[in-house]
Write a protein that holds these residues in place. Sequence first.
Motif, PDB file in Angstrom:
ATOM      1  N   ILE A  63       0.826  -1.204   0.000  1.00  0.00           N
ATOM      2  CA  ILE A  63       0.000   0.000   0.000  1.00  0.00           C
ATOM      3  C   ILE A  63       0.859   1.251   0.000  1.00  0.00           C
ATOM      4  O   ILE A  63       0.572   2.232  -0.707  1.00  0.00           O
ATOM      5  CB  ILE A  63      -0.965  -0.037   1.201  1.00  0.00           C
ATOM      6  N   ASN A  64       1.936   1.244   0.762  1.00  0.00           N
ATOM      7  CA  ASN A  64       2.794   2.424   0.814  1.00  0.00           C
ATOM      8  C   ASN A  64       3.479   2.682  -0.526  1.00  0.00           C
ATOM      9  O   ASN A  64       3.629   3.842  -0.947  1.00  0.00           O
ATOM     10  CB  ASN A  64       3.822   2.276   1.934  1.00  0.00           C
ATOM     11  N   GLU A  65       3.880   1.629  -1.212  1.00  0.00           N
ATOM     12  CA  GLU A  65       4.517   1.820  -2.515  1.00  0.00           C
ATOM     13  C   GLU A  65       3.500   2.269  -3.552  1.00  0.00           C
ATOM     14  O   GLU A  65       3.806   3.106  -4.419  1.00  0.00           O
ATOM     15  CB  GLU A  65       5.224   0.533  -2.943  1.00  0.00           C
ATOM     16  N   LEU A  66       2.277   1.756  -3.470  1.00  0.00           N
ATOM     17  CA  LEU A  66       1.219   2.203  -4.384  1.00  0.00           C
ATOM     18  C   LEU A  66       0.958   3.698  -4.190  1.00  0.00           C
ATOM     19  O   LEU A  66       0.855   4.460  -5.166  1.00  0.00           O
ATOM     20  CB  LEU A  66      -0.053   1.392  -4.129  1.00  0.00           C
ATOM     21  N   CYS A  67       0.845   4.128  -2.931  1.00  0.00           N
ATOM     22  CA  CYS A  67       0.569   5.539  -2.656  1.00  0.00           C
ATOM     23  C   CYS A  67       1.742   6.430  -3.060  1.00  0.00           C
ATOM     24  O   CYS A  67       1.539   7.541  -3.570  1.00  0.00           O
ATOM     25  CB  CYS A  67       0.243   5.733  -1.182  1.00  0.00           C
ATOM     26  N   ALA A  68       2.963   5.955  -2.843  1.00  0.00           N
ATOM     27  CA  ALA A  68       4.135   6.739  -3.233  1.00  0.00           C
ATOM     28  C   ALA A  68       4.181   6.920  -4.752  1.00  0.00           C
ATOM     29  O   ALA A  68       4.526   8.000  -5.255  1.00  0.00           O
ATOM     30  CB  ALA A  68       5.409   6.066  -2.739  1.00  0.00           C
ATOM     31  N   ASP A  69       3.826   5.871  -5.494  1.00  0.00           N
ATOM     32  CA  ASP A  69       3.791   5.982  -6.950  1.00  0.00           C
ATOM     33  C   ASP A  69       2.745   6.997  -7.389  1.00  0.00           C
ATOM     34  O   ASP A  69       2.993   7.817  -8.282  1.00  0.00           O
ATOM     35  CB  ASP A  69       3.484   4.605  -7.562  1.00  0.00           C
ATOM     36  N   LEU A  70       1.590   6.961  -6.747  1.00  0.00           N
ATOM     37  CA  LEU A  70       0.527   7.910  -7.062  1.00  0.00           C
ATOM     38  C   LEU A  70       1.000   9.329  -6.774  1.00  0.00           C
ATOM     39  O   LEU A  70       0.794  10.254  -7.578  1.00  0.00           O
ATOM     40  CB  LEU A  70      -0.709   7.558  -6.236  1.00  0.00           C
TER      41      LEU A  70
ATOM     42  N   TYR B 125      11.477   2.950   6.115  1.00  0.00           N
ATOM     43  CA  TYR B 125      11.433   2.798   4.661  1.00  0.00           C
ATOM     44  C   TYR B 125      10.516   3.855   4.039  1.00  0.00           C
ATOM     45  O   TYR B 125      10.861   4.484   3.022  1.00  0.00           O
ATOM     46  CB  TYR B 125      10.944   1.396   4.302  1.00  0.00           C
ATOM     47  N   ALA B 126       9.352   4.048   4.646  1.00  0.00           N
ATOM     48  CA  ALA B 126       8.381   4.992   4.093  1.00  0.00           C
ATOM     49  C   ALA B 126       8.912   6.427   4.123  1.00  0.00           C
ATOM     50  O   ALA B 126       8.750   7.182   3.154  1.00  0.00           O
ATOM     51  CB  ALA B 126       7.066   4.896   4.862  1.00  0.00           C
ATOM     52  N   LEU B 127       9.537   6.827   5.230  1.00  0.00           N
ATOM     53  CA  LEU B 127      10.007   8.192   5.359  1.00  0.00           C
ATOM     54  C   LEU B 127      11.303   8.437   4.590  1.00  0.00           C
ATOM     55  O   LEU B 127      11.468   9.495   3.967  1.00  0.00           O
ATOM     56  CB  LEU B 127      10.205   8.539   6.834  1.00  0.00           C
ATOM     57  N   ASP B 128      12.214   7.463   4.616  1.00  0.00           N
ATOM     58  CA  ASP B 128      13.540   7.676   4.027  1.00  0.00           C
ATOM     59  C   ASP B 128      13.602   7.342   2.545  1.00  0.00           C
ATOM     60  O   ASP B 128      14.280   8.025   1.773  1.00  0.00           O
ATOM     61  CB  ASP B 128      14.585   6.842   4.765  1.00  0.00           C
TER      62      ASP B 128
END
Length: 307
Positions: free
Chosen positions: A75-82, A110-113
Motif C-alpha cells: 500500500i505504501n509503494e502504491l501511494c508513493a507511486d501515485l 522505509y516509508a520516510l527515508d
Amino acid sequence: MNRIDTHQHVVPPRYAEWLRDKGIEPGGVAVPDWSEDGALKFMDGHGIQTGILSLSTPGVHFGDDREARRWAREINELCADLRDRRPDRFGTFATLPLPDVDGAIEEAAYALDVLKADGIVLIASYEGRYLGDETFRPLLEFLHERDAVVFVHPGELPAPPVPGIPSFTADFLLDTTRTAISLVLSGAMERYAGIRFILAHAGGFVPYIAYRIMLTMAKEGLAPSLDVLKKFYYDIAISATAAALPSLLEVADPGHVTYGSDFPFAPPIAVDLINAQYEEYPLDPALRTAIDRGNSEALFPRLKGKP
C-alpha cells in the motif's frame, strides 16, 4: 481550488477485496469503491488541490505479522507511486503493521527515508492499547527523532458494539478521545514533542471535555493546563458544523486546525452537507485561509506555493 485535505483515504482495489472477503465493514460502513480518477473528480468538485492519502481502519494487521508487513509495503509503494505521478494532487501518510512494533519501525523508516512519505497514519488503539501505552514507546521515540507528522485515525473500540449503532457514529470519536488522553497522561506529548499529531474529526470529544481532561490531569498529579491540548492538530472532517466548531476553536491553537473530508468513506453528498455549514460559519477570513491551506503548508512544506 486550494484546500489541502489531511483526512482523505485510499482504498486500493486489492485491499478492498481483502476486507470484503473477511466480511469487514470499517466503522459499520461498507468498504467503498475508490480510484485515482474518482478521487480527482471528488477533489475538483470540492475545492481541494491536494489530498493526503491514508489507509483507514482496520489497517493491515489481522494476527499475522508477516502478512501485515507485506500489505503495508504494497500500500505504501502504491501511494508513493501515485504521489510521484501527481505530486500537486496527492500526498501520503504511510501505514504501519502495528501492533508489530519492530515491523512498524522498519516500515516507517522505509516509508520516510525511501518513499519520502509526508507522514504516518496510526490507528488510535491496537488490541485494546492506546498510543500512550509503553508498548509503543520505541515507535514514538523513532517518530519523534524524525519530527514526523502522525495522523491519528479512530478504529473499533476494544468493547462489544452496540446493536443498531454503527461504530462511526460515536465509538470512533471516543476511540480518538481515549488515545489523546493516553498521550497526555503518559507524558508522551512532552517526551515526543517532535511528533505533530493530527487528531481526526476535531479530536473526537476532546474539545468538549477539555476541562474534564484537566481535572483528570490534576488527579494524576499533573499540572492541569489546556496548553497540552493545544499541542495537538485537529482536522475538521465531518465536524465543521455550527455545533462542533465553537468547542474546537475554543481549545485548539488556530494554527493547528486543518481541512478534512473523509472521502470516500464520507460520500460526496455528506461532504457537501458539512461543507455548506463550514462555508456559512462566520470565521475570520485569515483563519479560514489557514484552515483550508496555510496550516497544512506549515506541516508539509513541499506543498507551499503549489497552484
